[in-house]
Scaffold this active site. Sequence first.
Site, short mmCIF file in Angstrom:
data_model
loop_
_atom_site.label_atom_id
_atom_site.label_comp_id
_atom_site.label_asym_id
_atom_site.label_seq_id
_atom_site.Cartn_x
_atom_site.Cartn_y
_atom_site.Cartn_z
N HIS A 139 39.89 55.20 51.73
CA HIS A 139 40.00 56.16 50.63
C HIS A 139 39.76 57.58 51.14
CE1 HIS A 139 40.46 53.26 47.48
NE2 HIS A 139 39.23 52.82 47.48
N SER B 285 40.55 54.42 35.00
CA SER B 285 40.29 53.24 35.82
C SER B 285 38.99 53.41 36.61
CB SER B 285 41.48 53.02 36.77
OG SER B 285 41.27 51.88 37.56
N LYS C 148 41.31 53.70 42.97
CA LYS C 148 41.93 53.17 41.76
C LYS C 148 43.44 53.42 41.64
CE LYS C 148 39.37 51.09 40.31
NZ LYS C 148 38.82 49.93 41.09
S1 PPS Z 1 39.88 50.37 44.49
O1 PPS Z 1 38.56 49.90 43.98
O2 PPS Z 1 39.90 51.84 44.61
O3 PPS Z 1 40.28 49.73 45.73
O4 PPS Z 1 40.88 50.00 43.31
P1 PPS Z 1 42.47 49.90 43.45
O5 PPS Z 1 42.83 48.56 43.94
O6 PPS Z 1 42.99 51.08 44.17
O7 PPS Z 1 42.95 50.09 41.95
C1 PPS Z 1 42.61 49.21 40.92
C2 PPS Z 1 43.62 49.43 39.80
O8 PPS Z 1 44.87 48.84 40.20
C3 PPS Z 1 45.24 47.87 39.23
N1 PPS Z 1 46.01 46.77 39.86
C4 PPS Z 1 47.26 46.43 39.49
N2 PPS Z 1 48.10 46.98 38.60
C5 PPS Z 1 49.31 46.39 38.44
N3 PPS Z 1 49.69 45.28 39.12
C6 PPS Z 1 48.89 44.70 40.03
N4 PPS Z 1 49.27 43.61 40.67
C7 PPS Z 1 47.60 45.30 40.25
N5 PPS Z 1 46.55 45.00 41.04
C8 PPS Z 1 45.60 45.91 40.79
C9 PPS Z 1 43.91 47.41 38.66
O9 PPS Z 1 44.06 46.69 37.46
C10 PPS Z 1 43.19 48.73 38.52
O10 PPS Z 1 43.73 49.53 37.46
P2 PPS Z 1 43.20 49.51 35.94
O11 PPS Z 1 43.93 50.63 35.25
O12 PPS Z 1 41.72 49.75 35.98
O13 PPS Z 1 43.57 48.19 35.37
#
Ligand code: PPS
Length: 293
Positions: free
Chosen positions: A107, A137, A45
């Site tokens: 991860h 998240s 996340k």
């Molecule tokens: S995972 O399942 O571990 O691979 O998830 P991961 O991609 O690491 O993290 C998901 C969170 O990243 C946010 N996210 C973004 N934030 C800002 N801008 C962009 N473009 C973006 N893309 C993904 C996503 O919304 C998740 O955070 P939260 O706080 O839940 O919204």
Amino acid sequence: MDLPPRPELFDFHGVSMIPCFTDNWENYQNFQARPDDILIATYPKAGTTWVSYILDLLYFRESLEDRQTTIPIYERVPFLEICVPGLFSGKDQVDNLTTSPRLIKTHLPVQFVPKSFWEQNCRIVYVARNAKDSVVSFFHFDRMNKAQPEPGDWSSYLKRFMDGKMVFGSWYEHVKGWWEKQKSHPNILYLFYEDLIENTEEELDKLCSFLGLSPSSESKKQVMEKALFDNMKNNKMANGSADAVLDFKISPFMRKGKVGDWKNHFTVQQNEQFSEDYDKKMKDTDLQFRTVL
Ligand code: PPS
């Protein structure tokens, strides 16, 4: 589709894990990296999908346009350790990639990274996100991802996070482990989600210089535009909606994309307890996070 019951956590060499990330352990430990492979490593996340998408755009946006509209990001950037025996494995997906460089997601805590990545001196982009927004998240993700352990209620989940009993183990150990490693490994770029939010262009420049890329300012603008939260959220190839184990009726994968959403979840008392415990767990490191911008 009938899904199996949610998995239980178990201890795996001192780290809480679930079978789909350990069943293929022997195989992925023997993964043969190539010198130009790029590993995108994070605690869950922290912005893995965002950075994976940015890298994919930087490398393949112009040469492979169909790729953007036909292949979900989790296939373009396979998840090395994931495995559903008899169905698929991330390692096989990486081995079958025909593009170069290969972009690979993990991860894994630093001590679990297959040794070939170090032997080949591969470039690694690590992304870290502050603990409070990470746990929020992760909570919503575990609610909607039926392949993750049952999250339970928010307050017990928060306690479990503080105890390090999460899939991929302790957030504290993960971010500190990678931080220590990058001190002696110039081929690790350690980025922060909060910086990416605050100044995407500056972080993109850092990434490009680390990778030896020099896109035109027009290309950079296009990459930044495509990787905006709302644009990714509306892009079926980037928003997780092609993944059958995710239940979007419970919560979207692209949920808020903000710094500071923890304030909508932590009570005053939870915040005090969390911060006190945080200070103890992080007193042995110079690693600093921002929880507000
Ligand atoms: S995972 O399942 O571990 O691979 O998830 P991961 O991609 O690491 O993290 C998901 C969170 O990243 C946010 N996210 C973004 N934030 C800002 N801008 C962009 N473009 C973006 N893309 C993904 C996503 O919304 C998740 O955070 P939260 O706080 O839940 O919204």
